[in-house]
Write a protein that holds these residues in place. Structure first.
Motif, short mmCIF file in Angstrom:
data_model
loop_
_atom_site.label_atom_id
_atom_site.label_comp_id
_atom_site.label_asym_id
_atom_site.label_seq_id
_atom_site.Cartn_x
_atom_site.Cartn_y
_atom_site.Cartn_z
N ALA A 135 0.82 -1.21 0.00
CA ALA A 135 0.00 0.00 0.00
C ALA A 135 0.85 1.26 0.00
O ALA A 135 0.50 2.26 -0.63
CB ALA A 135 -0.93 -0.01 1.21
N LEU A 136 1.96 1.21 0.71
CA LEU A 136 2.83 2.39 0.85
C LEU A 136 3.93 2.45 -0.20
O LEU A 136 4.59 3.48 -0.34
CB LEU A 136 3.47 2.40 2.24
N GLY A 137 4.15 1.34 -0.90
CA GLY A 137 5.25 1.28 -1.86
C GLY A 137 6.60 1.35 -1.19
O GLY A 137 7.54 1.97 -1.71
N LEU A 138 6.72 0.72 0.00
CA LEU A 138 7.94 0.78 0.79
C LEU A 138 8.53 -0.60 1.01
O LEU A 138 7.88 -1.63 0.78
CB LEU A 138 7.65 1.42 2.16
N ARG A 139 9.77 -0.61 1.49
CA ARG A 139 10.45 -1.81 1.96
C ARG A 139 10.53 -1.75 3.48
O ARG A 139 10.45 -0.66 4.05
CB ARG A 139 11.86 -1.88 1.37
N PRO A 140 10.68 -2.88 4.14
CA PRO A 140 10.75 -2.85 5.61
C PRO A 140 11.82 -1.90 6.13
O PRO A 140 11.64 -1.25 7.16
CB PRO A 140 11.06 -4.31 5.98
N GLU A 141 12.94 -1.80 5.42
CA GLU A 141 14.05 -0.97 5.89
C GLU A 141 13.84 0.52 5.64
O GLU A 141 14.66 1.36 6.07
CB GLU A 141 15.37 -1.41 5.23
#
Length: 247
Positions: free
Chosen positions: A155-161
């Motif tokens: 949803a956010l277009g992010l990676r965990p890091e």
């Protein structure tokens, strides 16, 4: 639809572009108060809601507010005039990363705009350059309130890091030479108020202007954002606003 215009419409009922209620904005500004606070800088100011409220706390102060969003700055100018603060607020339509101030500031703000300044570390470095030795930073940043799920990351277009937990975020501030003297972690009610205001303002504008060429896109953007929030990052993405002094 121009993203700056979209953002300005979406923030119609929540000019502070972050999940905070007004009572907590005022509490944070009081905690950041080290009299006299004569010079205030708001980086990535949006509608300059933080700068205007800071001026209300400091009747002898002056604020510079910097943003690329012309639509938001126009609203900031209108709000400043309505509150009788126009003579103490200078708006700068430019990239905050290239802003060159005349002197140092007592209070430097960047709440919800760290992504435009190179992330949390980049914001600390840039904002710190603008603060005088005894100055205060007020920085708002996202963190993982819960371990990020695949749905939240998508949803956010992010990676965990791309974000850390709250404790690691505080550690990063201290490693950069800044330590929190106060902080506010936005709760679920603040997040819900912000997200419903964002999507609702955009939806309402589209429904009120059905013949506008951007109405269908605005409605689609609101629906997509609402789905990403409700089915993705709600209660996963957190937000903290830190009051920082040099350590």
């Amino acid at each position: 639809m121009d993203r700056h215009r979209l953002s300005a419409i979406a923030h119609t009922h929540h000019p502070i572009a972050a999940p905070l209620l007004g009572v907590n904005v005022n509490r944070l500004l009081r905690r950041a108060d080290r009299q006299p606070t004569a010079r205030i800088l708001d980086l990535g100011c949006g509608e300059a809601a933080w700068a205007l409220q800071a001026l209300a706390h400091h009747p002898d102060g002056h604020a510079d507010a910097v943003d690329l969003n012309r639509h938001a700055l126009e609203r900031a100018a209108t709000a400043a005039a309505e509150r009788g603060l126009a003579d103490r607020l200078t708006l700068h339509e430019r990239d905050a990363r290239s802003y060159v101030p005349d002197g140092d500031y007592d209070l430097v703000l960047c709440v919800g705009s760290t992504h435009a300044l190179g992330g949390f570390a980049g914001t600390l470095e840039l904002a710190g350059r603008h603060a005088h030795p005894d100055g205060v930073l007020l920085i708002g940043e996202c963190f993982w309130e819960a371990p990020p799920t695949p749905e939240a990351l998508a949803a956010l277009g992010l990676r965990p890091e791309d974000h850390t937990g709250l404790a690691d975020l505080v550690d990063a501030a201290e490693q950069a030479g800044w330590t929190p003297v106060y902080a506010h972690v936005s709760d679920t009610a603040e997040w819900d108020n912000y997200e419903w205001s964002w999507t609702g303002s955009l939806t309402g504008w589209a429904l009120d202007n059905p013949g506008h060429p951007d109405a269908a896109e605005a409605l689609a953007q609101a629906r997509e954002h609402r789905e990403r929030w409700l089915r993705g990052y709600r209660k996963v993405l957190g937000f903290v606003t830190l009051v920082l002094r040099r350590c």
